[in-house]
Design a protein around this motif. Structure first.
Motif, PDB file in Angstrom:
ATOM      1  N   TYR A  68       3.035 -14.422 -50.447  1.00 27.50           N
ATOM      2  CA  TYR A  68       2.913 -13.042 -51.147  1.00 27.50           C
ATOM      3  C   TYR A  68       3.322 -11.854 -50.420  1.00 27.50           C
ATOM      4  N   GLY A  69       3.736 -12.012 -49.101  1.00 26.67           N
ATOM      5  CA  GLY A  69       4.585 -11.034 -48.224  1.00 26.67           C
ATOM      6  C   GLY A  69       3.149 -10.459 -47.314  1.00 26.67           C
ATOM      7  N   HIS A  70       3.826  -9.673 -46.486  1.00 24.62           N
ATOM      8  CA  HIS A  70       2.802  -9.097 -45.348  1.00 24.62           C
ATOM      9  C   HIS A  70       2.200  -7.912 -46.106  1.00 24.62           C
ATOM     10  N   ARG A  71       2.877  -7.132 -46.779  1.00 25.58           N
ATOM     11  CA  ARG A  71       2.304  -6.044 -47.683  1.00 25.58           C
ATOM     12  C   ARG A  71       1.058  -6.582 -48.224  1.00 25.58           C
ATOM     13  N   VAL A  72       0.936  -7.598 -49.004  1.00 25.41           N
ATOM     14  CA  VAL A  72      -0.014  -7.864 -49.779  1.00 25.41           C
ATOM     15  C   VAL A  72      -1.322  -8.299 -48.646  1.00 25.41           C
ATOM     16  N   GLY A  73      -0.867  -8.942 -47.596  1.00 20.46           N
ATOM     17  CA  GLY A  73      -1.925  -9.280 -46.730  1.00 20.46           C
ATOM     18  C   GLY A  73      -2.390  -7.961 -46.153  1.00 20.46           C
ATOM     19  N   ASP A  74      -1.718  -6.971 -45.780  1.00 18.16           N
ATOM     20  CA  ASP A  74      -2.239  -5.823 -45.177  1.00 18.16           C
ATOM     21  C   ASP A  74      -3.240  -5.072 -46.291  1.00 18.16           C
ATOM     22  N   ILE A  75      -2.713  -5.139 -47.378  1.00 18.70           N
ATOM     23  CA  ILE A  75      -3.747  -4.552 -48.725  1.00 18.70           C
ATOM     24  C   ILE A  75      -5.036  -5.479 -48.729  1.00 18.70           C
ATOM     25  N   PHE A  76      -4.949  -6.751 -48.333  1.00 20.29           N
ATOM     26  CA  PHE A  76      -6.259  -7.603 -48.493  1.00 20.29           C
ATOM     27  C   PHE A  76      -7.023  -6.799 -47.264  1.00 20.29           C
ATOM     28  N   LEU A  77      -6.419  -6.987 -45.997  1.00 23.52           N
ATOM     29  CA  LEU A  77      -7.200  -6.550 -44.885  1.00 23.52           C
ATOM     30  C   LEU A  77      -7.826  -5.213 -44.895  1.00 23.52           C
ATOM     31  N   LYS A  78      -7.187  -4.435 -45.324  1.00 22.13           N
ATOM     32  CA  LYS A  78      -7.560  -2.860 -45.609  1.00 22.13           C
ATOM     33  C   LYS A  78      -8.819  -2.702 -46.658  1.00 22.13           C
ATOM     34  N   GLU A  79      -8.677  -3.494 -47.731  1.00 21.66           N
ATOM     35  CA  GLU A  79     -10.009  -3.601 -48.470  1.00 21.66           C
ATOM     36  C   GLU A  79     -10.962  -4.303 -47.983  1.00 21.66           C
ATOM     37  N   PHE A  80     -10.715  -5.552 -47.398  1.00 20.12           N
ATOM     38  CA  PHE A  80     -11.984  -6.346 -46.911  1.00 20.12           C
ATOM     39  C   PHE A  80     -12.590  -5.352 -45.723  1.00 20.12           C
ATOM     40  N   THR A  81     -11.669  -4.691 -44.940  1.00 20.63           N
ATOM     41  CA  THR A  81     -12.442  -3.890 -43.546  1.00 20.63           C
ATOM     42  C   THR A  81     -13.031  -2.669 -44.398  1.00 20.63           C
ATOM     43  N   SER A  82     -12.462  -2.033 -45.302  1.00 20.55           N
ATOM     44  CA  SER A  82     -13.145  -0.971 -45.884  1.00 20.55           C
ATOM     45  C   SER A  82     -14.462  -1.044 -46.387  1.00 20.55           C
ATOM     46  N   LYS A  83     -14.531  -2.245 -47.106  1.00 24.94           N
ATOM     47  CA  LYS A  83     -16.046  -2.966 -47.658  1.00 24.94           C
ATOM     48  C   LYS A  83     -17.081  -3.297 -46.641  1.00 24.94           C
ATOM     49  N   LEU A  84     -16.424  -3.596 -45.722  1.00 26.01           N
ATOM     50  CA  LEU A  84     -17.271  -4.194 -44.451  1.00 26.01           C
ATOM     51  C   LEU A  84     -18.012  -3.073 -43.773  1.00 26.01           C
ATOM     52  N   SER A  85     -17.000  -1.953 -43.651  1.00 32.14           N
ATOM     53  CA  SER A  85     -17.424  -0.712 -42.942  1.00 32.14           C
ATOM     54  C   SER A  85     -18.905  -0.290 -43.604  1.00 32.14           C
ATOM     55  N   LEU A  86     -18.711  -0.165 -45.174  1.00 30.87           N
ATOM     56  CA  LEU A  86     -19.899   0.363 -45.886  1.00 30.87           C
ATOM     57  C   LEU A  86     -21.356  -0.397 -45.922  1.00 30.87           C
TER      58      LEU A  86
END
Length: 186
Positions: A68-86
């Motif tokens: 799906y491309g690195h942009r989709v991978g980056d979106i995943f990582l941002k969402e994942f880490t955002s939820k982890l932070s909370l």
């Protein structure tokens, strides 16, 4: 005279911004590898309380990026880490130490296996809950290795090595799970 105070304040804010930028991973906002190492060692030295060190890795992340491309991978990582932070205490250390590899250090948790299992399950649930619009059919999972301070190791390097062995035990036994270093029968 007032102008000089304003300049000092601006300089201090800029200095703090640059320090924060140097200590964090730009994509996720988590501590970078060096800062994670320093912070965990500092906590161990200061608190000397039982702790737990987690390494978690997104299973088959390369496939997600390649498909799906690195942009989709980056979106995943941002969402994942955002939820982890909370989901963790402000005193817990969250770091990104590789492309899709993260560490978590929980201090003061004693020998509470049930609590550590809950945290590992929580990390997996967060990973599994992310639905990417660009890749709705993709199910993303993670594998986790856990080492305990001071039982398994007494510093960041030792904890990392032990948790990494537990992580690869999970990777070699079907992924999507977690393991404690002291239980993998090394």
């Amino acid at each position: 005279f007032v102008g000089n105070l304003t300049d000092v304040d601006k300089e201090k804010k800029e200095k703090n911004r640059l320090i924060a930028q140097a200590e964090t991973d730009q994509l996720t906002g988590f501590l970078n590898k060096l800062s994670t190492t320093l912070k965990v060692n500092e906590l161990i030295k200061e608190e000397e309380e039982d702790g737990a060190f987690f390494i978690f890795d997104i299973d088959d992340f390369k496939k997600l990026n390649d498909t799906y491309g690195h942009r989709v991978g980056d979106i995943f990582l941002k969402e994942f880490t955002s939820k982890l932070s909370l989901s963790f205490r402000s005193t817990d250390v969250l770091g990104r130490v590789g492309g899709e590899e993260f560490v978590l250090y929980l201090s003061g948790v004693g020998d509470n296996r049930h609590y550590l299992e809950e945290k590992a399950t929580q990390i997996q649930a967060i990973c599994n809950s992310i639905c990417l619009e660009a890749a709705p059919e993709e199910e993303v999972s993670c594998s986790i290795g856990i080492a305990r301070f001071p039982d398994d190791a007494k510093n960041y390097t030792g904890l990392y090595e032990k948790a990494d062995k537990a992580l690869y035990y999970v990777k070699n036994h079907g992924k999507k799970n977690f393991a404690f270093f002291n239980e993998i029968g090394e």
